[in-house]
Design an enzyme around this catalytic site. Sequence first.
Site, short mmCIF file in Angstrom:
data_model
loop_
_atom_site.label_atom_id
_atom_site.label_comp_id
_atom_site.label_asym_id
_atom_site.label_seq_id
_atom_site.Cartn_x
_atom_site.Cartn_y
_atom_site.Cartn_z
N ASP A 11 0.87 -1.18 0.00
CA ASP A 11 0.00 0.00 0.00
C ASP A 11 0.91 1.23 0.00
O ASP A 11 2.12 1.12 0.22
CB ASP A 11 -0.90 0.00 1.25
CG ASP A 11 -1.76 1.27 1.33
OD1 ASP A 11 -2.33 1.67 0.30
OD2 ASP A 11 -1.83 1.89 2.42
N SER A 12 0.31 2.39 -0.20
CA SER A 12 1.08 3.62 -0.13
C SER A 12 1.55 3.90 1.31
O SER A 12 2.42 4.72 1.52
CB SER A 12 0.23 4.79 -0.63
OG SER A 12 -0.98 4.83 0.10
N CYS A 74 -4.26 -1.15 -2.11
CA CYS A 74 -4.42 0.31 -2.23
C CYS A 74 -5.36 0.53 -3.40
O CYS A 74 -5.11 0.04 -4.51
CB CYS A 74 -3.06 0.94 -2.50
SG CYS A 74 -3.12 2.69 -2.90
N GLU A 153 -5.48 8.99 9.81
CA GLU A 153 -4.08 8.90 10.25
C GLU A 153 -3.85 9.67 11.55
O GLU A 153 -2.98 9.33 12.34
CB GLU A 153 -3.14 9.37 9.14
CG GLU A 153 -3.25 8.43 7.94
CD GLU A 153 -2.02 8.37 7.06
OE1 GLU A 153 -1.14 9.23 7.20
OE2 GLU A 153 -1.97 7.45 6.22
N CYS A 185 -11.28 2.96 -0.51
CA CYS A 185 -9.95 3.37 -0.06
C CYS A 185 -9.65 2.52 1.16
O CYS A 185 -10.53 2.33 2.01
CB CYS A 185 -9.97 4.85 0.32
SG CYS A 185 -8.45 5.41 1.13
N HIS A 187 -8.08 3.01 3.76
CA HIS A 187 -8.18 3.67 5.07
C HIS A 187 -9.62 3.66 5.62
O HIS A 187 -9.84 3.77 6.81
CB HIS A 187 -7.78 5.15 4.98
CG HIS A 187 -6.30 5.40 5.00
ND1 HIS A 187 -5.48 5.05 3.97
CD2 HIS A 187 -5.51 5.99 5.94
CE1 HIS A 187 -4.24 5.42 4.26
NE2 HIS A 187 -4.23 5.99 5.45
N1 DGL Z 1 -4.37 3.65 0.61
C1 DGL Z 1 -4.78 4.62 -0.38
C2 DGL Z 1 -5.97 4.07 -1.17
O1 DGL Z 1 -6.54 3.03 -0.84
C3 DGL Z 1 -5.10 5.96 0.23
C4 DGL Z 1 -3.93 6.75 0.73
C5 DGL Z 1 -3.19 7.49 -0.36
O2 DGL Z 1 -3.70 8.48 -0.90
O3 DGL Z 1 -2.09 7.06 -0.67
O4 DGL Z 1 -6.37 4.67 -2.13
#
Ligand code: DGL
Length: 265
Positions: A11-12, A74, A153, A185, A187
């Site tokens: 993931d990012s 992600c 976060e 997403c 998150h």
């Molecule tokens: N984890 C990213 C997603 O699912 C969101 C966070 C980001 O913008 O990198 O899109």
Amino acid sequence: MTDPRPVGIFDSGVGGLTVVRQVLDLSPKENIVYFGDTARVPYGTKSKETVTRFSVENVEFLMKHNVKMVVVACNTASSLSLSFLKRCFRVPIIGVIEPGAKAAIRSTRNGKIGVIGTSATISSGAYEKIVKKLRPRASLTSRSCPLFVPLVEEGWIDSKVTEEVAAIYLEPLKKKRIDTLILGCTHYPMLKAVLQKVLGKSVLLIDSSEEVAREMRDVLDAGGLLNTSTGRKDCKFFVSDEPGRFVKMAERFLKKRIECVKKAG
Ligand code: DGL
């Protein structure tokens, strides 16, 4: 037959840990290598070219750990780069878009589905494309919610501010009378309680992390790649920057202690 090689998940940053949590629940025998690209997060505001370059590098890193498959945990990377990644690498690679979209189509009763995600995910049109293909008559209303990632976060999961922000973001979806909302997403599963409160109990929330964990297990099973051996399982965490900050957030996401996070490279 058993394949003890780990599954690679990236993931990012920390969001993909919602997927790790489901994978640990559903496939407790699998070893995992997780990579969070904390040096370059967020992906949600970046271009397709940039996110694809980062994603290729992330898979290359996981491949060095001899992974047997890759889960792109992600939504942004899945929307913009999954098809390119599949062409570049030989191991099975799955993303979070299709499992989430399929679950929404299975669940909707009135055919009105909503999806929320980062700006890049929403403007990519990835969810529209797959929903149209699977159920041409379904209607999909999408909305980017860029403030949700920083709120999660910061740990503002059930604060009044988050509820007010959610009410503003979700208003157009409520007006469309959606009965199913895809959390597009990784998150956002952290915000389930507040989103459910704002939308009301009649709207079903689709958590892509649950869906992708099921798909991962099916892909491993179909390819004869399951790890059936018993014994202690390994879950290794790597990040591209600030392991200490990652650990603090990660324990909230995973609801368990993490012993070791290493800086990659
Ligand atoms: N984890 C990213 C997603 O699912 C969101 C966070 C980001 O913008 O990198 O899109």
